[in-house]
Every structure is written in C-alpha cells, then in structure tokens.
Design a protein around this motif. Structure first.
Motif, PDB file in Angstrom:
ATOM      1  N   THR A 123      25.227  41.023  -0.893  1.00  0.00           N
ATOM      2  CA  THR A 123      25.950  42.078  -0.178  1.00  0.00           C
ATOM      3  C   THR A 123      27.386  41.625   0.010  1.00  0.00           C
ATOM      4  OG1 THR A 123      23.996  42.881   0.995  1.00  0.00           O
ATOM      5  CG2 THR A 123      26.132  43.379   1.976  1.00  0.00           C
ATOM      6  N   THR A 124      28.328  42.479  -0.342  1.00  0.00           N
ATOM      7  CA  THR A 124      29.747  42.158  -0.206  1.00  0.00           C
ATOM      8  C   THR A 124      30.368  43.014   0.892  1.00  0.00           C
ATOM      9  OG1 THR A 124      29.913  41.578  -2.554  1.00  0.00           O
ATOM     10  CG2 THR A 124      31.968  42.032  -1.376  1.00  0.00           C
ATOM     11  N   GLY A 167      22.877  41.741   8.876  1.00  0.00           N
ATOM     12  CA  GLY A 167      22.047  42.766   8.262  1.00  0.00           C
ATOM     13  C   GLY A 167      22.291  44.149   8.825  1.00  0.00           C
ATOM     14  N   ASP A 168      22.733  44.210  10.088  1.00  0.00           N
ATOM     15  CA  ASP A 168      22.957  45.497  10.750  1.00  0.00           C
ATOM     16  C   ASP A 168      24.412  45.940  10.731  1.00  0.00           C
ATOM     17  OD1 ASP A 168      20.259  45.697  11.472  1.00  0.00           O
ATOM     18  OD2 ASP A 168      20.583  44.496  13.277  1.00  0.00           O
ATOM     19  N   ARG A 169      25.294  45.123  10.196  1.00  0.00           N
ATOM     20  CA  ARG A 169      26.722  45.459  10.219  1.00  0.00           C
ATOM     21  C   ARG A 169      27.053  46.539   9.198  1.00  0.00           C
ATOM     22  NH1 ARG A 169      29.277  44.530  14.798  1.00  0.00           N
ATOM     23  NH2 ARG A 169      29.302  42.341  15.430  1.00  0.00           N
ATOM     24  N   GLN A 170      27.929  47.477   9.614  1.00  0.00           N
ATOM     25  CA  GLN A 170      28.278  48.604   8.760  1.00  0.00           C
ATOM     26  C   GLN A 170      29.791  48.840   8.758  1.00  0.00           C
ATOM     27  OE1 GLN A 170      26.029  50.093   6.860  1.00  0.00           O
ATOM     28  NE2 GLN A 170      24.300  48.990   7.765  1.00  0.00           N
ATOM     29  N   LYS A 171      30.248  49.653   7.832  1.00  0.00           N
ATOM     30  CA  LYS A 171      31.652  50.037   7.746  1.00  0.00           C
ATOM     31  C   LYS A 171      32.114  50.617   9.087  1.00  0.00           C
ATOM     32  CE  LYS A 171      34.758  53.083   5.134  1.00  0.00           C
ATOM     33  NZ  LYS A 171      34.851  54.053   4.009  1.00  0.00           N
ATOM     34  N   THR A 182      43.484  43.224   2.479  1.00  0.00           N
ATOM     35  CA  THR A 182      42.107  43.055   2.942  1.00  0.00           C
ATOM     36  C   THR A 182      41.547  41.822   2.235  1.00  0.00           C
ATOM     37  OG1 THR A 182      41.162  44.431   1.188  1.00  0.00           O
ATOM     38  CG2 THR A 182      41.796  45.546   3.238  1.00  0.00           C
ATOM     39  N   PHE A 183      40.338  41.438   2.592  1.00  0.00           N
ATOM     40  CA  PHE A 183      39.655  40.366   1.873  1.00  0.00           C
ATOM     41  C   PHE A 183      38.160  40.632   1.931  1.00  0.00           C
ATOM     42  CE2 PHE A 183      39.513  38.876   6.231  1.00  0.00           C
ATOM     43  CZ  PHE A 183      38.267  38.250   6.347  1.00  0.00           C
ATOM     44  N   SER A 184      37.423  39.982   1.039  1.00  0.00           N
ATOM     45  CA  SER A 184      35.973  40.191   0.969  1.00  0.00           C
ATOM     46  C   SER A 184      35.224  38.874   1.104  1.00  0.00           C
ATOM     47  CB  SER A 184      35.600  40.858  -0.360  1.00  0.00           C
ATOM     48  OG  SER A 184      36.222  42.111  -0.492  1.00  0.00           O
ATOM     49  N   VAL A 185      33.955  38.978   1.473  1.00  0.00           N
ATOM     50  CA  VAL A 185      33.030  37.845   1.461  1.00  0.00           C
ATOM     51  C   VAL A 185      31.695  38.355   0.937  1.00  0.00           C
ATOM     52  CG1 VAL A 185      34.152  36.716   3.442  1.00  0.00           C
ATOM     53  CG2 VAL A 185      32.183  38.211   3.823  1.00  0.00           C
ATOM     54  N   ALA A 188      29.066  46.768   0.369  1.00  0.00           N
ATOM     55  CA  ALA A 188      28.453  47.078  -0.923  1.00  0.00           C
ATOM     56  C   ALA A 188      27.184  46.261  -1.076  1.00  0.00           C
ATOM     57  CB  ALA A 188      29.424  46.778  -2.059  1.00  0.00           C
ATOM     58  N   ASP A 189      26.034  46.930  -1.055  1.00  0.00           N
ATOM     59  CA  ASP A 189      24.743  46.272  -1.210  1.00  0.00           C
ATOM     60  C   ASP A 189      24.328  46.313  -2.673  1.00  0.00           C
ATOM     61  OD1 ASP A 189      23.953  45.632   1.614  1.00  0.00           O
ATOM     62  OD2 ASP A 189      24.173  47.793   1.832  1.00  0.00           O
ATOM     63  N   GLU A 190      24.204  45.142  -3.268  1.00  0.00           N
ATOM     64  CA  GLU A 190      23.762  45.026  -4.639  1.00  0.00           C
ATOM     65  C   GLU A 190      22.530  44.137  -4.688  1.00  0.00           C
ATOM     66  OE1 GLU A 190      27.105  43.525  -6.735  1.00  0.00           O
ATOM     67  OE2 GLU A 190      28.389  45.236  -6.250  1.00  0.00           O
TER      68      GLU A 190
END
Length: 202
Positions: free
Chosen positions: A122-123, A173-177, A157-160, A116-118
């Motif tokens: 970015t989360t 920066g290049d990492r995606q789902k 799951t967990f988030s950062v 999620a880019d805000e």
C-alpha cells in the motif's frame, strides 16, 4: 529516544481538561510492571510522560498530560475517546535499532492526499508543511504517527510504501485520504540544515 518500530496499538479511554491542555487515559497491552511513573512513551509519534499507572488483567492503563502547544502542533487536539494510536516504549541501551533514531518531538502535521492499495503493498502520499520539504530526502527516513518509514518521490508531496504486516500491527490499516498524521523528519537532516543555516548567516 525511539526507533519508529510500533510495539502496540493503544486505545484512548478517557479525555479531560488539564490546565490549558488535556489529560488522556490510554489502555495498552504493555505490562504495568514494566512501566515506571515518569517513563516516556511515544503516542502516535509524540513523546509523552506517564503520570499515573494502573494494572489491568490484559495489560495496563496510563495517563499522560498534554500542553495546549502540543495539541496545537500535533494531531493530539483531535484525539477522541475510542481512538486507536500507535505506541512505542523508549529505546534502552542494547536494544535493536530496527528503524531509525526518532526523538518523539513532532515537527508538524502531514495530510494524506492519496492511498493506493495494490497486491502486497500500500502506498500513501502525503503533503507535509512546506517548511519541512527541504528536510525530506529520497530514500531518507521519516516518522509518521511514530512509524519509521522510507521516503520515495519527494517533491511538494512525498510517498511511502507499507507491507501488509505494517498495516496489520499499526493504525495504518484504517488510514484514508484526508487524514492528518504527525510527522517528524530525520534528526540528522534537521541538524545538517541547522549547520548550513548557521554557516550561511556567518
């Protein structure tokens, strides 16, 4: 030992079979004069040993030898020529401990299940191996592809959350789902869990 503070993004420039594993050649901005044969460098969070070294006008080129077990348990098995990887030199006595203590011994692979880019942040949300879930704590530390990060909302799951600077100076920066990354849980959490298991079994 490492700190999880990425100091360069290297590039894999060659990959060849080596025994039942692989020999990888990595180019970096690190000064060859500052690297010794046998030195440990964390490559996307994996502690690997420098086996050969060559000075370049813009830095250096070094090789690491990887066992089949390491390739099976980390993302190394999928690394290809041209891929960028996070790098960190080993911690020296007196260095600033800016992240947390990281061993470079990867516990497994986590899958990115959401990005999620805000504005200003970015989360990323990850699904780790189920056996690691008890070792991931809210506001605890975790190393992902060698990067020291703080856990939020752990569950199945967990988030950062990452600031733009982190995205700019690492591979994030290049990492995606759908991408998989190396995960190392906090060393203290691992040893506490081991002590609890030992007391329960006694």
């Amino acid at each position: 030992m490492f700190t999880g503070i990425i100091s360069d993004v290297g590039t894999i420039v060659a990959r060849e079979p080596f025994g039942d594993g692989a020999r990888l050649t990595i180019e970096t901005a690190y000064d060859a004069a500052s690297i010794a044969i046998g030195a440990s460098i964390a490559c996307a969070g994996c502690c690997l040993t420098v086996t050969t070294l060559e000075a370049l006008p813009s830095g250096s080129r070094f090789t690491v030898d990887v066992s089949s077990e390491s390739m099976d348990k980390t993302t190394i098995g999928t690394w290809a020529v041209g891929q960028a990887i996070n790098l960190e030199r080993s911690l020296k006595a007196g260095d600033e401990l800016g992240g947390h203590l990281v061993s470079g011994h990867v516990d497994g692979r986590a899958e990115i299940v959401d990005r999620a880019d805000e504005e200003g942040m970015t989360t990323f949300t990850f699904r780790p191996p189920v056996e690691l879930l008890p070792l991931i704590a809210h506001k605890g530390s975790v190393a992902l592809d060698g990067t020291s990060l703080t856990v939020i909302e752990p569950g199945t799951t967990f988030s950062v959350a990452m600031i733009p600077h982190t995205l700019a100076v690492t591979t994030w920066g290049d990492r995606q789902k759908g991408d998989r990354v190396n995960i190392e849980v906090d060393t203290i959490a691992r040893y506490v869990a081991r002590l609890v298991d030992a007391r329960t079994a006694a």
